[in-house]
Design a protein around this motif. Structure first.
Motif, PDB file in Angstrom:
ATOM      1  N   ALA A 132      48.694  -7.752 -53.209  1.00 14.93           N
ATOM      2  CA  ALA A 132      48.508  -8.911 -54.086  1.00 14.93           C
ATOM      3  C   ALA A 132      47.181  -8.857 -54.830  1.00 14.93           C
ATOM      4  O   ALA A 132      46.926  -9.693 -55.710  1.00 14.93           O
ATOM      5  N   LEU A 187      49.501 -12.080 -58.228  1.00 14.33           N
ATOM      6  CA  LEU A 187      49.821 -10.994 -59.162  1.00 14.33           C
ATOM      7  C   LEU A 187      50.001 -11.566 -60.565  1.00 14.33           C
ATOM      8  O   LEU A 187      51.106 -11.619 -61.100  1.00 14.33           O
ATOM      9  N   ILE A 201      52.119  -9.727 -63.285  1.00 18.48           N
ATOM     10  CA  ILE A 201      53.424  -9.179 -62.895  1.00 18.48           C
ATOM     11  C   ILE A 201      54.553  -9.658 -63.799  1.00 18.48           C
ATOM     12  O   ILE A 201      54.616 -10.826 -64.180  1.00 18.48           O
TER      13      ILE A 201
END
Length: 525
Positions: free
Chosen positions: A176, A203, A206
């Motif tokens: 993470a 994240l 992401i």
């Protein structure tokens, strides 16, 4: 002068530290030496013909090796060993990538995917390659061990694909910390387990999270809703529990796939607030409640699958307003008519199958079935065999209904879980005992129900201590004449029932009567 000695054809000095892979014995492993060590550690002599130029030991021009890309300064920035057949025919002597790979300090991309003979593991020292942007070991089915926590230090990493390998253990929480990561794929690692990390919401870059079929067992962290750039979320085939958290912050989400995850609760309304959503796949969970009408506002939605859940009610009319809907799967729930006419005449859903079989193309009617809950072809849904039927729309099988089944339907229809006092519902829906032993059920000598004594809501009764309406008992006598369909007349037995109860009872028993006389007599347990 420092004395010298010869080892395996190399001249080395005592004043220098010996290094594995150091071909010229200068105490330092350079890039071309690290590449040679990778070659020798993974059975290079058996690599595929495409990589034959690695066999020339005299060739120190590393940038000419197949799969190697260098920058203008001559530094190795990409190593692509896909299709090299790493460790072929030497699987028992293969220990994975050597830690000396850290000599490739400028490496940005590393691909070793698809090498089915490659075994061992990847070294924790990969965490020292600070410029690494892409790491792909996918489909290396013999590559295993635990995922090194040191990978969490790769701040430049954009894509991490370790899918379809043999990793074990849990997902490192350190991953993470990958603030630049846009794609995380650990899916199809069946030996992995443990929870979905609570800090996964860190994240912030992401776009894709692919963690399917990993035996993960936890609730879904609420921090997942913090990922504003997330486009694709795939967690299907895990042992997740609880309800889906609020994902209204995932404004860019296009696909959510949580098929077969054991999720519970009602349909998550936060999904109806995501304008980019194209695919919702929640098949085979334990989702209950009604189908949300708000789904009709998702103009981009093309695939909606909530089949094989526990949803009740009807199909909202708003679903006819979905301009891009192509695949609608609602079977295997507890849905009832009507079916919106706009869906039954759709030219887009399921390839326009409705033009051939009407509403069957959307969901199978009561008394018919299919494996998917809707017509598989132009022939429509399959009619139930004689003596069998279905209870709801979209059934996947037909069966005989017993008088115990009918009582169970009746129990659900009248909200009998609120019968008071509690002992009035003793035994009801307990399939381990005969229905004749359920409280208030009277059977004749043949085990067929002859009367029911049940509590019904009165419209002039005083309240009980719980604040609920006080209930009273009424006796319902079934017609003992078995040669004729049973007549269920409540006019004399019910003392001032509320209009709602009167309506429910009439509707319920009209339906049950149709099932009851599907054969000459009710099938006994």
């Amino acid at each position: 002068a420092t004395p010298k000695q010869t080892r395996l054809g190399q001249s080395t000095c005592h004043s220098r530290k010996y290094a594995i892979g150091d071909l010229n014995a200068d105490g330092v492993v350079f890039e071309h030496e690290a590449l040679r060590l990778i070659w020798s550690s993974t059975g290079g002599r058996n690599w595929s013909d495409k990589f034959s130029n690695w066999n020339d030991r005299a060739n120190t021009k590393k940038c000419t090796y197949t799969g190697v890309t260098c920058n203008r300064a001559g530094d190795v920035i990409k190593l692509d060993l896909r299709g090299a057949d790493l460790c072929k025919d030497v699987e028992d002597k293969c220990w994975g990538l050597p830690k000396e790979i850290t000599a490739l300090e400028h490496l940005q991309e590393l691909y070793i995917s698809g090498n089915s003979f490659f075994s061992g593991t990847i070294p924790k020292e990969l965490g020292m390659l600070k410029q690494l942007r892409i790491l792909d070991t996918s489909r290396c089915v013999r590559l295993g061990g635990t995922i090194p926590t040191e990978l969490g230090t790769l701040k430049s990493l954009v894509s991490l694909n370790l899918s379809e390998c043999n990793w074990s253990g849990s997902i490192p929480t350190e991953l993470a910390q990958l603030v630049s990561l846009q794609k995380l794929n650990l899916g199809l690692n069946h030996q992995m387990s443990g929870p979905l990390p609570e800090n996964i919401g860190n994240l912030r870059s992401i776009k894709e999270i692919l963690l399917s079929r990993m035996n993960l067992s936890s609730t879904i962290p609420s921090s997942l809703g913090n990922l504003g750039l997330l486009e694709n979320l795939e967690l299907y085939g895990n042992k997740l529990s609880g309800e889906l958290p609020n994902l209204s912050g995932n404004k860019n989400l296009k696909r959510i796939d949580l098929f077969n995850c054991r999720l519970a609760g009602t349909f998550p309304l936060s999904l109806t607030k995501l304008p980019m959503l194209q695919i919702i796949h929640l098949k085979s969970n334990n989702i209950n409640g009604t189908l949300p009408s708000e789904i009709g506002s998702l103009g981009m939605l093309s695939w909606f699958d909530v089949s094989m859940n526990q949803m009740i009610g009807t199909i909202p009319q708003t679903y006819t307003k979905l301009p891009n809907l192509r695949d609608l799967r609602l079977g295997g729930n507890m849905l009832s008519e009507p079916i919106p006419e706009g869906l039954c005449s759709s030219t887009k859903v399921h390839g326009g199958l409705a033009s051939h079989c009407g509403c069957d193309a959307i969901i199978c009617p009561v008394g018919s079935y299919s494996a998917t809950g809707f017509a598989p072809d132009k022939e429509g849904c399959t009619k139930c065999p004689e003596g069998e039927t279905t209870q709801f729309l979209g059934s996947t099988e037909c069966r005989n209904f017993t008088q115990q089944d009918f009582l169970g339907m009746f129990y659900d229809a009248v909200g009998a879980e609120d019968w008071w006092p509690m002992d009035r519902r003793e035994g009801w829906k307990d399939t381990s005992v005969s229905e004749c032993e359920w409280k208030g059920v009277v059977c004749d000598e043949n085990g067929e129900i002859s009367a029911l004594s049940i509590p019904l809501v009165g419209n002039s009764q005083t309240g009980n201590p719980d604040g609920r309406t006080k209930l009273f008992a009424s006796r319902i006598i079934l017609d003992p004449q078995r040669e004729a369909p049973p007549k269920l007349d409540f006019s004399d037995q019910l003392k001032n029932p509320s209009p709602e109860i009167k309506r429910i009872l009439g509707q319920t028993f009209d339906d049950l009567k149709a099932y009851y006389v599907n054969k000459d007599k009710t099938t006994k347990r």
